[in-house]
Design an enzyme around this catalytic site. Structure first.
Site, mmCIF file in Angstrom:
data_model
loop_
_atom_site.group_PDB
_atom_site.id
_atom_site.type_symbol
_atom_site.label_atom_id
_atom_site.label_comp_id
_atom_site.label_asym_id
_atom_site.label_seq_id
_atom_site.Cartn_x
_atom_site.Cartn_y
_atom_site.Cartn_z
ATOM 1 N N GLY A 245 6.421 3.217 6.914
ATOM 2 C CA GLY A 245 6.984 4.359 6.211
ATOM 3 C C GLY A 245 7.818 4.068 4.986
ATOM 4 O O GLY A 245 8.132 4.982 4.217
ATOM 5 N N PRO A 281 4.709 -2.019 8.384
ATOM 6 C CA PRO A 281 4.681 -1.602 6.981
ATOM 7 C C PRO A 281 3.271 -1.665 6.420
ATOM 8 O O PRO A 281 2.520 -2.602 6.712
ATOM 9 C CB PRO A 281 5.574 -2.647 6.304
ATOM 10 C CG PRO A 281 5.433 -3.868 7.155
ATOM 11 C CD PRO A 281 5.237 -3.388 8.566
ATOM 12 N N GLY A 282 2.905 -0.673 5.657
ATOM 13 C CA GLY A 282 1.615 -0.690 4.968
ATOM 14 C C GLY A 282 1.868 -0.658 3.471
ATOM 15 O O GLY A 282 1.861 -1.671 2.783
ATOM 16 N N ARG A 283 2.188 0.536 2.997
ATOM 17 C CA ARG A 283 2.382 0.778 1.564
ATOM 18 C C ARG A 283 3.360 -0.210 0.927
ATOM 19 O O ARG A 283 3.103 -0.733 -0.157
ATOM 20 C CB ARG A 283 2.915 2.209 1.392
ATOM 21 C CG ARG A 283 3.017 2.657 -0.039
ATOM 22 C CD ARG A 283 3.750 3.993 -0.175
ATOM 23 N NE ARG A 283 3.424 4.969 0.822
ATOM 24 C CZ ARG A 283 2.545 5.961 0.659
ATOM 25 N NH1 ARG A 283 1.905 6.096 -0.489
ATOM 26 N NH2 ARG A 283 2.307 6.819 1.630
ATOM 27 N N ARG A 319 -5.406 9.905 -4.062
ATOM 28 C CA ARG A 319 -4.031 10.375 -3.848
ATOM 29 C C ARG A 319 -3.615 11.527 -4.774
ATOM 30 O O ARG A 319 -3.035 12.497 -4.300
ATOM 31 C CB ARG A 319 -3.019 9.221 -3.966
ATOM 32 C CG ARG A 319 -3.308 8.054 -2.999
ATOM 33 C CD ARG A 319 -2.168 7.072 -2.885
ATOM 34 N NE ARG A 319 -1.049 7.658 -2.179
ATOM 35 C CZ ARG A 319 0.040 8.121 -2.739
ATOM 36 N NH1 ARG A 319 0.217 8.007 -4.036
ATOM 37 N NH2 ARG A 319 0.983 8.668 -2.026
ATOM 38 N N CYS A 349 -17.528 16.264 -10.115
ATOM 39 C CA CYS A 349 -17.680 17.700 -10.360
ATOM 40 C C CYS A 349 -16.773 18.535 -9.470
ATOM 41 O O CYS A 349 -17.245 19.258 -8.590
ATOM 42 C CB CYS A 349 -19.138 18.083 -10.192
ATOM 43 S SG CYS A 349 -20.143 17.181 -11.367
ATOM 44 N N GLU A 350 -15.491 18.381 -9.651
ATOM 45 C CA GLU A 350 -14.478 19.168 -8.946
ATOM 46 C C GLU A 350 -13.277 19.284 -9.867
ATOM 47 O O GLU A 350 -12.859 18.288 -10.470
ATOM 48 C CB GLU A 350 -13.981 18.430 -7.691
ATOM 49 C CG GLU A 350 -15.022 18.201 -6.669
ATOM 50 C CD GLU A 350 -14.548 18.532 -5.259
ATOM 51 O OE1 GLU A 350 -13.522 19.228 -5.111
ATOM 52 O OE2 GLU A 350 -15.240 18.102 -4.342
HETATM 53 N N1 LLP Z 1 2.086 2.975 11.422
HETATM 54 C C1 LLP Z 1 1.426 4.113 11.713
HETATM 55 C C2 LLP Z 1 1.273 4.496 13.116
HETATM 56 C C3 LLP Z 1 0.898 4.889 10.672
HETATM 57 O O1 LLP Z 1 0.249 6.007 10.960
HETATM 58 C C4 LLP Z 1 1.060 4.475 9.326
HETATM 59 C C5 LLP Z 1 0.522 5.260 8.227
HETATM 60 C C6 LLP Z 1 1.744 3.268 9.095
HETATM 61 C C7 LLP Z 1 2.257 2.557 10.159
HETATM 62 C C8 LLP Z 1 1.957 2.732 7.712
HETATM 63 O O2 LLP Z 1 2.757 3.565 6.946
HETATM 64 P P1 LLP Z 1 3.281 3.090 5.504
HETATM 65 O O3 LLP Z 1 4.199 1.921 5.738
HETATM 66 O O4 LLP Z 1 2.098 2.746 4.702
HETATM 67 O O5 LLP Z 1 4.000 4.287 4.985
HETATM 68 N N2 LLP Z 1 -2.800 8.195 2.721
HETATM 69 C C9 LLP Z 1 -1.383 8.494 2.594
HETATM 70 C C10 LLP Z 1 -0.549 7.718 3.592
HETATM 71 C C11 LLP Z 1 -0.963 7.935 5.027
HETATM 72 C C12 LLP Z 1 -0.169 7.095 6.008
HETATM 73 C C13 LLP Z 1 -0.767 7.142 7.367
HETATM 74 N N3 LLP Z 1 -0.102 6.370 8.356
HETATM 75 C C14 LLP Z 1 -0.953 8.245 1.162
HETATM 76 O O6 LLP Z 1 -1.783 7.838 0.348
HETATM 77 O O7 LLP Z 1 0.191 8.514 0.796
#
Ligand code: LLP
Length: 427
Positions: A245, A281-283, A319, A349-350
């Site tokens: 998050g 962490p992802g993003r 996004r 085409c949107e």
């Molecule tokens: N853990 C769980 C259980 C999750 O569902 C997610 C993301 C993460 C970790 C990683 O979250 P982050 O650290 O990346 O915030 N497509 C959207 C974001 C969707 C996130 C879904 N879940 C965007 O482009 O903003």
């Protein structure tokens, strides 16, 4: 009607031209646009920074694969000792294939199927983040059939407002994710009903692109109170997973949470916890390490707006269309030009195929190279072939060198698996 204003001109060579030591303009002469480029050094710096902030805690990073699931990125994670948070058997396959040990993999998601649970059990993943009573029953049944014990955490829905975009908020009671503390308490009290599930973990993930530490504090405090209550009731808790998050800077003025402040929030609530902490962490690890390179196809002067038509589209970066997300758009030009305002669009085409509305940019022409920033997370991983546009190439950069880590999809790749309806059968 003139759209040109007397705004300051661009510098001759924009600093963004160099990315991880690679000249992006030269790169774009060798690789046709659109393509994604990722800085390996920037990803590593993020991993190191977060790990440093967490020093002294027994904390494992489990990278959220969905943010960017390219195998080369996952290999980089594996080499850095980072695990994976997965949400499908496809992501399980990728993580294992990239060399992430099963023991560093956690499995989240509300819709795990029997087949996916079986695969994850067979692989021996570290734990399942269980999100419903039905899933708990299924996990028990599958683990019993395979004569194994599944390690599980209950995903708590703490009913906290993450103060982010509604489509990426997950920790409110009305969201589909996790279960209430009341329901989780019943699961622990009735643990004997699930002899093949070792329910000894807690999990919480309240949303994505979070820029204020307060929602984290609230969520962690609720989880910490529950952990203490469970321990007092005699339930041993081996791990607490605080989810992902952490937000990043997409535009000037946004101030992301410093890793030290995030770590302080974890310490404040869970510093006394003796088990293992997991983070997903992802993003944060990949977003700012990625850019999308694209060229101007043409400028179209409409009656009301001037359109900049790029060769990238919503299928390459969803996004802006899906969340009206802001991404900086930076032309890589030789010299200064006067500025004007464009609606920056793709060829799909949107009407929703729009990267930016009324964006102020230098005057651009067909063939000019444009960089879209902060696309390393949820860029390529959310791409599609809509309008039969093949998936874009992905390139990893590191200290002046580049490697293609996904070649641009060929038309044959794109239609692979499709076939004429020549074999008709009755079910
Ligand atoms: N853990 C769980 C259980 C999750 O569902 C997610 C993301 C993460 C970790 C990683 O979250 P982050 O650290 O990346 O915030 N497509 C959207 C974001 C969707 C996130 C879904 N879940 C965007 O482009 O903003």
């Amino acid at each position: 009607m003139s759209h040109t204003s007397s705004l300051p001109a661009e510098p001759a060579l924009h600093p963004d031209t160099l990315f991880d030591g690679v000249d992006l303009r030269r790169l774009a002469e060798r690789i046709p646009t659109p393509f994604h480029a990722y800085s390996a050094s920037a990803i590593r710096a993020r991993i190191d920074g977060l790990q440093q902030a967490l020093q002294g805690l027994d904390a494992t990073l489990c990278y959220a694969v969905k943010a960017n699931s390219n195998l080369a990125i996952l290999q980089l994670m594996a080499k850095a000792g980072v695990g994976a948070d997965i949400v499908s058997s496809g992501e399980l396959w990728r993580a294992l294939h990239a060399g992430i040990p099963a023991q560093r993999i956690v499995f989240s998601g509300v819709g795990k199927t029997a087949a996916e649970i079986a695969e994850a059990l067979a692989a021996g993943i570290q734990r399942f983040n269980v999100e419903s009573a039905d899933e708990l029953e299924l996990l028990q049944q599958m683990a019993a059939e395979l004569h194994v014990t599944a390690h599980a955490a209950v995903r708590i829905n703490p009913d906290v407002d993450a103060q982010t975009h509604a489509k990426i908020s997950t920790g409110k009671a009305e969201n589909k994710f996790g279960v209430s503390i009341d329901e989780a308490r019943r699961w622990f009290d009735q643990a004997a009903r699930h002899p093949n599930v070792r329910l000894d973990g807690l999990h919480v993930h309240i949303g994505s692109q979070i820029l204020s530490v307060e929602p984290f504090r609230l969520a962690f405090a609720r989880v910490a109170a529950f952990w203490r209550e469970l321990e007092d009731a005699g339930h041993a808790i081996a791990s607490i997973d605080v989810g992902g998050g952490l937000g990043v800077r997409y535009r000037d003025g946004q101030v992301p949470i410093a890793p030290a402040d995030y770590a302080a929030a974890i310490r404040e609530a869970l510093g006394a916890f003796k088990g293992r902490l997991l983070l997903e962490p992802g993003r944060y690890l990949v977003a700012e390490a990625g850019v999308l390179l694209t060229r101007v196809i043409r400028v179209k002067q409409g009656d009301r707006r001037r359109f900049l038509v790029l060769d990238a589209a919503m299928n390459d970066l969803l996004r802006p269309s899906l969340y009206e997300a802001w991404h900086d758009i930076v032309p890589l030009l030789d010299g200064p030009r006067p500025h004007c305002r464009y609606d920056v669009v793709g060829p799909v085409c949107e009407t929703g195929d729009t990267f930016a509305v009324e964006r102020e940019l230098p005057e651009l022409r067909s063939g000019d190279l444009v960089l879209i920033r902060t696309t390393g997370a949820y860029g390529a991983s959310m791409a599609s072939t809509y309008n039969s546009r093949p998936l874009a190439a992905e390139v990893l950069l590191e200290r002046g060198r580049h490697a293609i880590v996904r070649r641009r999809q060929s038309l044959e790749d794109m239609v692979a698996g499709e076939q004429p309806a020549s074999h008709w059968e009755s079910a």
